[in-house]
Design a protein around this motif. Sequence first.
Motif, PDB file in Angstrom:
ATOM      1  N   MET A  91       0.852  -1.179   0.000  1.00 44.80           N
ATOM      2  CA  MET A  91       0.000   0.000   0.000  1.00 44.80           C
ATOM      3  C   MET A  91       0.893   1.236   0.000  1.00 44.80           C
ATOM      4  O   MET A  91       2.070   1.154   0.319  1.00 44.80           O
ATOM      5  CB  MET A  91      -0.853   0.020   1.287  1.00 44.80           C
ATOM      6  N   LYS A  92       0.313   2.381  -0.344  1.00 43.21           N
ATOM      7  CA  LYS A  92       1.041   3.630  -0.194  1.00 43.21           C
ATOM      8  C   LYS A  92       0.837   4.085   1.249  1.00 43.21           C
ATOM      9  O   LYS A  92      -0.151   3.716   1.886  1.00 43.21           O
ATOM     10  CB  LYS A  92       0.510   4.665  -1.171  1.00 43.21           C
ATOM     11  N   THR A  93       1.794   4.867   1.752  1.00 45.80           N
ATOM     12  CA  THR A  93       1.704   5.238   3.163  1.00 45.80           C
ATOM     13  C   THR A  93       1.969   6.725   3.378  1.00 45.80           C
ATOM     14  O   THR A  93       2.689   7.361   2.610  1.00 45.80           O
ATOM     15  CB  THR A  93       2.731   4.452   4.009  1.00 45.80           C
ATOM     16  N   TYR A  94       1.360   7.227   4.421  1.00 49.96           N
ATOM     17  CA  TYR A  94       1.628   8.609   4.867  1.00 49.96           C
ATOM     18  C   TYR A  94       1.825   8.546   6.373  1.00 49.96           C
ATOM     19  O   TYR A  94       0.887   8.267   7.121  1.00 49.96           O
ATOM     20  CB  TYR A  94       0.445   9.515   4.514  1.00 49.96           C
ATOM     21  N   HIS A  95       3.056   8.797   6.798  1.00 46.12           N
ATOM     22  CA  HIS A  95       3.357   8.763   8.234  1.00 46.12           C
ATOM     23  C   HIS A  95       3.044  10.130   8.833  1.00 46.12           C
ATOM     24  O   HIS A  95       3.659  11.131   8.466  1.00 46.12           O
ATOM     25  CB  HIS A  95       4.841   8.403   8.428  1.00 46.12           C
ATOM     26  N   VAL A  96       2.096  10.160   9.746  1.00 44.94           N
ATOM     27  CA  VAL A  96       1.665  11.430  10.350  1.00 44.94           C
ATOM     28  C   VAL A  96       2.627  11.811  11.472  1.00 44.94           C
ATOM     29  O   VAL A  96       2.688  11.155  12.511  1.00 44.94           O
ATOM     30  CB  VAL A  96       0.228  11.308  10.918  1.00 44.94           C
ATOM     31  N   THR A  97       3.390  12.876  11.212  1.00 48.19           N
ATOM     32  CA  THR A  97       4.309  13.365  12.251  1.00 48.19           C
ATOM     33  C   THR A  97       3.972  14.817  12.565  1.00 48.19           C
ATOM     34  O   THR A  97       4.411  15.377  13.546  1.00 48.19           O
ATOM     35  CB  THR A  97       5.776  13.301  11.768  1.00 48.19           C
ATOM     36  N   ASP A  98       3.176  15.400  11.697  1.00 49.06           N
ATOM     37  CA  ASP A  98       2.789  16.795  11.778  1.00 49.06           C
ATOM     38  C   ASP A  98       1.365  16.853  12.321  1.00 49.06           C
ATOM     39  O   ASP A  98       0.779  15.832  12.627  1.00 49.06           O
ATOM     40  CB  ASP A  98       2.779  17.313  10.324  1.00 49.06           C
ATOM     41  N   ASP A  99       0.778  18.059  12.402  1.00 45.36           N
ATOM     42  CA  ASP A  99      -0.621  18.092  12.829  1.00 45.36           C
ATOM     43  C   ASP A  99      -1.508  17.567  11.690  1.00 45.36           C
ATOM     44  O   ASP A  99      -1.165  17.662  10.512  1.00 45.36           O
ATOM     45  CB  ASP A  99      -1.043  19.511  13.248  1.00 45.36           C
ATOM     46  N   ILE A 100      -2.618  17.015  12.080  1.00 42.49           N
ATOM     47  CA  ILE A 100      -3.471  16.311  11.120  1.00 42.49           C
ATOM     48  C   ILE A 100      -4.055  17.260  10.064  1.00 42.49           C
ATOM     49  O   ILE A 100      -4.242  16.856   8.910  1.00 42.49           O
ATOM     50  CB  ILE A 100      -4.583  15.511  11.855  1.00 42.49           C
ATOM     51  N   ILE A 101      -4.287  18.519  10.439  1.00 35.39           N
ATOM     52  CA  ILE A 101      -4.864  19.463   9.474  1.00 35.39           C
ATOM     53  C   ILE A 101      -3.946  19.623   8.257  1.00 35.39           C
ATOM     54  O   ILE A 101      -4.383  19.534   7.112  1.00 35.39           O
ATOM     55  CB  ILE A 101      -5.096  20.865  10.111  1.00 35.39           C
ATOM     56  N   SER A 102      -2.631  19.827   8.536  1.00 39.92           N
ATOM     57  CA  SER A 102      -1.733  19.997   7.387  1.00 39.92           C
ATOM     58  C   SER A 102      -1.568  18.685   6.618  1.00 39.92           C
ATOM     59  O   SER A 102      -1.372  18.699   5.404  1.00 39.92           O
ATOM     60  CB  SER A 102      -0.390  20.600   7.794  1.00 39.92           C
ATOM     61  N   CYS A 103      -1.667  17.555   7.336  1.00 39.23           N
ATOM     62  CA  CYS A 103      -1.612  16.267   6.628  1.00 39.23           C
ATOM     63  C   CYS A 103      -2.789  16.142   5.659  1.00 39.23           C
ATOM     64  O   CYS A 103      -2.608  15.734   4.504  1.00 39.23           O
ATOM     65  CB  CYS A 103      -1.675  15.106   7.611  1.00 39.23           C
ATOM     66  N   LEU A 104      -3.977  16.498   6.150  1.00 37.45           N
ATOM     67  CA  LEU A 104      -5.163  16.386   5.289  1.00 37.45           C
ATOM     68  C   LEU A 104      -5.033  17.293   4.076  1.00 37.45           C
ATOM     69  O   LEU A 104      -5.400  16.919   2.961  1.00 37.45           O
ATOM     70  CB  LEU A 104      -6.434  16.728   6.087  1.00 37.45           C
ATOM     71  N   GLU A 105      -4.455  18.488   4.298  1.00 35.98           N
ATOM     72  CA  GLU A 105      -4.252  19.418   3.174  1.00 35.98           C
ATOM     73  C   GLU A 105      -3.291  18.829   2.147  1.00 35.98           C
ATOM     74  O   GLU A 105      -3.526  18.895   0.940  1.00 35.98           O
ATOM     75  CB  GLU A 105      -3.688  20.751   3.683  1.00 35.98           C
ATOM     76  N   LYS A 106      -2.195  18.234   2.650  1.00 32.26           N
ATOM     77  CA  LYS A 106      -1.207  17.651   1.723  1.00 32.26           C
ATOM     78  C   LYS A 106      -1.806  16.501   0.932  1.00 32.26           C
ATOM     79  O   LYS A 106      -1.522  16.343  -0.252  1.00 32.26           O
ATOM     80  CB  LYS A 106       0.030  17.182   2.492  1.00 32.26           C
TER      81      LYS A 106
END
Length: 222
Positions: free
Chosen positions: A199-214
Amino acid sequence: MTEVKHIIFDLDNTLFDFNACWEKAHRQIFFERGFDQFTTYDGFMTIYRKIDALLWEKLLAKQITLADLRRQRISLTLQTFNLDFTLLEGDAFYQDFFQLLLAELQPNQQVIDGLKELKVDYDLVILTNGLIEEQQAKVELLGLTDICPIYISEAIGYEKPDLQAFEHVMSANQFQPEQTLMVGDSLTNDIEPAEMLKMKTYHVTDDIISCLEKIQQGTFIT
Ligand SMILES: [Mg+2]
């Protein structure tokens, strides 16, 4: 590059700051129970965290249950301060603590809006480890129940990082791994098993709002 069509989100420490709530609820119960008569909060938590880490090792080795961990964690911590706390009192302590933790949870409109926006282009699901009753209470308080299907390890019978937890969700929703993005804060529970399944992955290390934006902008790294 294969296009991402589906997204699986972890819950705790991904869609909300579980650690901050955990910390606040412990601080509150520490003073409510009057433990400050015997030690400082920091002194208490240093021991509590050490015992927690040791008990988690036992839990992962399947030597104790989650309920054992929760009652032994407080009982063993208090024993080091020469306080007698029965395991039954340990259960009551955890229940009170969990209610305080739930009281910290509230809907985050930015997270809700971010997920709703993603829902236009992607199939979303949440995959979380934990007990049905507890995880259900969290998603309700966070206002996430109506956004997407939620899979809880106790209900599906597999707990991350077990690959079967991911496979269960993918087959139930007819997701192809190459078209699925796993978003989570834990390398061992979320990211590594997802990578093993291609699968593709996104490791959340930042705040979730900026993750959702990215993710929305398609600028996540995989
Ligand atoms: Mg997590």
